[in-house]
Design a protein around this motif. Structure first.
Motif, PDB file in Angstrom:
ATOM      1  N   GLU A 109     -27.752   9.664 -27.402  1.00 38.98           N
ATOM      2  CA  GLU A 109     -29.132   9.531 -26.919  1.00 38.98           C
ATOM      3  C   GLU A 109     -30.126   9.698 -28.061  1.00 38.98           C
ATOM      4  O   GLU A 109     -31.181   9.049 -28.081  1.00 38.98           O
ATOM      5  CB  GLU A 109     -29.392  10.561 -25.818  1.00 38.98           C
ATOM      6  CG  GLU A 109     -30.574  10.251 -24.933  1.00 38.98           C
ATOM      7  CD  GLU A 109     -30.367   9.031 -24.045  1.00 38.98           C
ATOM      8  OE1 GLU A 109     -31.378   8.465 -23.582  1.00 38.98           O
ATOM      9  OE2 GLU A 109     -29.192   8.637 -23.820  1.00 38.98           O
ATOM     10  N   LEU A 110     -29.805  10.567 -29.014  1.00 39.38           N
ATOM     11  CA  LEU A 110     -30.670  10.730 -30.177  1.00 39.38           C
ATOM     12  C   LEU A 110     -30.706   9.449 -31.008  1.00 39.38           C
ATOM     13  O   LEU A 110     -31.766   9.018 -31.470  1.00 39.38           O
ATOM     14  CB  LEU A 110     -30.195  11.905 -31.031  1.00 39.38           C
ATOM     15  CG  LEU A 110     -31.028  12.202 -32.281  1.00 39.38           C
ATOM     16  CD1 LEU A 110     -32.460  12.586 -31.908  1.00 39.38           C
ATOM     17  CD2 LEU A 110     -30.382  13.313 -33.107  1.00 39.38           C
ATOM     18  N   LYS A 111     -29.542   8.827 -31.177  1.00 43.31           N
ATOM     19  CA  LYS A 111     -29.482   7.572 -31.947  1.00 43.31           C
ATOM     20  C   LYS A 111     -30.315   6.482 -31.273  1.00 43.31           C
ATOM     21  O   LYS A 111     -31.067   5.758 -31.928  1.00 43.31           O
ATOM     22  CB  LYS A 111     -28.028   7.111 -32.069  1.00 43.31           C
ATOM     23  CG  LYS A 111     -27.141   8.021 -32.906  1.00 43.31           C
ATOM     24  CD  LYS A 111     -25.702   7.537 -32.887  1.00 43.31           C
ATOM     25  CE  LYS A 111     -24.794   8.468 -33.666  1.00 43.31           C
ATOM     26  NZ  LYS A 111     -23.362   8.032 -33.605  1.00 43.31           N
ATOM     27  N   VAL A 112     -30.184   6.402 -29.957  1.00 39.72           N
ATOM     28  CA  VAL A 112     -30.914   5.384 -29.200  1.00 39.72           C
ATOM     29  C   VAL A 112     -32.424   5.579 -29.334  1.00 39.72           C
ATOM     30  O   VAL A 112     -33.191   4.609 -29.333  1.00 39.72           O
ATOM     31  CB  VAL A 112     -30.498   5.431 -27.711  1.00 39.72           C
ATOM     32  CG1 VAL A 112     -31.428   4.575 -26.847  1.00 39.72           C
ATOM     33  CG2 VAL A 112     -29.056   4.962 -27.549  1.00 39.72           C
ATOM     34  N   ASN A 113     -32.854   6.834 -29.478  1.00 37.78           N
ATOM     35  CA  ASN A 113     -34.283   7.143 -29.519  1.00 37.78           C
ATOM     36  C   ASN A 113     -34.806   7.453 -30.916  1.00 37.78           C
ATOM     37  O   ASN A 113     -35.898   8.015 -31.052  1.00 37.78           O
ATOM     38  CB  ASN A 113     -34.581   8.314 -28.583  1.00 37.78           C
ATOM     39  CG  ASN A 113     -34.566   7.900 -27.126  1.00 37.78           C
ATOM     40  OD1 ASN A 113     -35.507   7.284 -26.638  1.00 37.78           O
ATOM     41  ND2 ASN A 113     -33.478   8.211 -26.431  1.00 37.78           N
ATOM     42  N   ALA A 114     -34.051   7.063 -31.931  1.00 36.55           N
ATOM     43  CA  ALA A 114     -34.492   7.320 -33.306  1.00 36.55           C
ATOM     44  C   ALA A 114     -35.822   6.629 -33.618  1.00 36.55           C
ATOM     45  O   ALA A 114     -36.557   7.070 -34.511  1.00 36.55           O
ATOM     46  CB  ALA A 114     -33.422   6.871 -34.297  1.00 36.55           C
ATOM     47  N   HIS A 115     -36.142   5.557 -32.886  1.00 35.69           N
ATOM     48  CA  HIS A 115     -37.380   4.821 -33.146  1.00 35.69           C
ATOM     49  C   HIS A 115     -38.616   5.502 -32.574  1.00 35.69           C
ATOM     50  O   HIS A 115     -39.745   5.126 -32.908  1.00 35.69           O
ATOM     51  CB  HIS A 115     -37.279   3.417 -32.534  1.00 35.69           C
ATOM     52  CG  HIS A 115     -37.268   3.428 -31.036  1.00 35.69           C
ATOM     53  ND1 HIS A 115     -36.149   3.757 -30.303  1.00 35.69           N
ATOM     54  CD2 HIS A 115     -38.257   3.168 -30.130  1.00 35.69           C
ATOM     55  CE1 HIS A 115     -36.433   3.683 -29.010  1.00 35.69           C
ATOM     56  NE2 HIS A 115     -37.707   3.343 -28.875  1.00 35.69           N
TER      57      HIS A 115
END
Length: 432
Positions: free
Chosen positions: A57-63
């Motif tokens: 989830e962190l990777k998905v929301n890195a932006h």
């Protein structure tokens, strides 16, 4: 020549050392860089990786890069409120949740905005008292006893409060507790709640280790004293994400004024907590099968290692009761005091210094947790093992089976060997 201006340090900060837990970690890392083997039982950092679903989830929301609301992402505040209701039966609303960059920062701001004495048990976590000292609050230590697993009692609250019933006080309860791992029963919490209600004491219930109660049966005092309790939690301990720095406060409905005051200070200091981490934290607090299994195995692993350590210490002559949760043990070297004193070891700080030098095992002295200097207590943080490897191994064993001594020896890493080094050193010291 132009005279340089005088630079003055705030008297409340002057002389304060670096936080003991962070200092021992830096000392340990420096020794390792110098080529010296060190068993790191000092800093209480979770050995387990962040659950994969949360990491994804962190990777998905890195932006995510926008400033979020000061009090926190609305979805996260809702997830935290639901979490407290689902796991501990606490009714709260998203509007009563405050998100910060670690619970430590929120605790500091709470003491800043709430004018009252800080009341903490001894021993207690190393940062409660220094924060109060920095702000200029009066600190009252509640004496506890090892024979009662270092717990606060209704009697000591009565003794503290009856002389001045109207004095504002902030009591911090932490359970399962750092530095000793013991917790409170439902009966004990109900008895404390009666005293807190009688004297209108504000309680900060630091439940950061609640999910690491070995039996999975953590009870919050907010169930019995909801109107006067703030629950502190976060991702650092149960979710293995200490470096992510995300903490949560859950307030009762009648304390919006306090939440709003803290949010005002937050707006002028940290502004808001990291956006990608807040979005990822939503997934952590929602829970689900993956996270429940992760927690169940984490508890089993910690319980097995704690039991292995405690049995070794008991066999070596320590008077010690098995902890209830977290990853801490708080032994007292009092049975060996005579020989240790003969070596010039008359304080917990000196004891830890000598043990680190002669065995390579890093621990923290009881003095750092508010205990008397001449008391030979130490905190062992049994976190020096490969948490990912241990979780993988535990996954292969049915959840209804207890992980035993063999598992602890195989996957306990430096925790078991480090304690054995201490015992060997102690035996050599006693033989001199």
């Amino acid at each position: 020549m132009k005279k340089q201006p005088d630079i003055h340090l705030n008297l409340n900060v002057r002389g304060l050392p670096l936080s003991a837990t962070l200092a021992i970690n830096e000392i340990s890392n420096d020794l390792i860089k110098q080529g010296q083997p060190v068993t790191k039982l000092g800093l209480g950092q979770s050995p387990f990786p962040v659950p994969q679903v949360v990491e994804e989830e962190l990777k998905v929301n890195a932006h995510q890069k926008d400033y979020l609301p000061v009090a926190g992402l609305r979805e996260l505040r809702g997830a935290v409120a639901d979490y407290h209701h689902r796991t501990h039966g606490i009714s709260t609303a998203p509007e009563n949740i405050l998100i910060g960059p670690g619970s430590k920062e929120l605790m500091f701001i709470l003491q800043l905005v709430y004018y009252g004495d800080l009341v903490i048990p001894t021993p207690s976590w190393v940062s409660y008292a220094p924060q109060a000292h920095i702000i200029g609050r009066h600190i009252h230590w509640l004496e506890t006893d090892a024979s009662n697993q270092w717990k606060v009692t209704p009697e000591c609250i009565e003794e503290l409060c009856h002389k001045d019933e109207n004095k504002p006080r902030l009591v911090i309860l932490n359970y399962p507790a750092n530095p000793h791992g013991y917790t409170y029963t439902e009966k004990e919490l109900k008895a404390l709640a009666k005293k807190f209600r009688k004297y209108k004491v504000l309680v900060l219930s630091d439940e950061i280790y609640s999910e690491l109660d070995y039996d999975g049966n953590h009870v919050s005092i907010a169930q019995f004293y909801p109107e006067g309790t703030i629950i502190s939690s976060g991702l650092s301990k149960w979710c293995g994400a200490g470096g992510w720095r995300l903490g949560t406060f859950a307030f009762p409905n009648n304390m919006k004024w306090l939440l709003n005051a803290m949010a005002t200070v937050a707006s002028e200091t940290f502004t808001s907590t990291s956006a990608p981490i807040q979005y990822a934290a939503v997934r952590a607090f929602i829970g689900g099968l993956e996270i429940e299994r992760y927690l169940a195995n984490s508890r089993r692993i910690l319980h097995a290692i704690a039991k292995a350590i405690v049995s070794r210490l008991q066999n070596a002559g320590f008077d010690l009761v098995m902890p209830d949760g977290a990853f801490y043990i708080f032994p007292d070297f009092a049975p060996f005091k005579k020989k240790l004193n003969q070596r010039g070891i008359t304080s917990s700080s000196k004891l830890c210094e000598v043990i680190l030098k002669e065995t390579g095992v890093a621990m923290l002295p009881g003095e750092s947790f508010g205990r008397p200097k001449d008391e030979l207590t130490v905190r062992i943080a049994f976190v020096d093992f490969d948490g990912a490897r241990a979780l993988t191994a535990a996954e292969q064993i049915p959840l209804d089976q207890t992980l035993g001594e063999e598992f602890a020896k195989q996957y306990g890493g430096g925790c078991i060997s480090g304690v054995e080094k201490i015992i060997d050193w102690l035996n050599e010291t006693q033989a001199e």
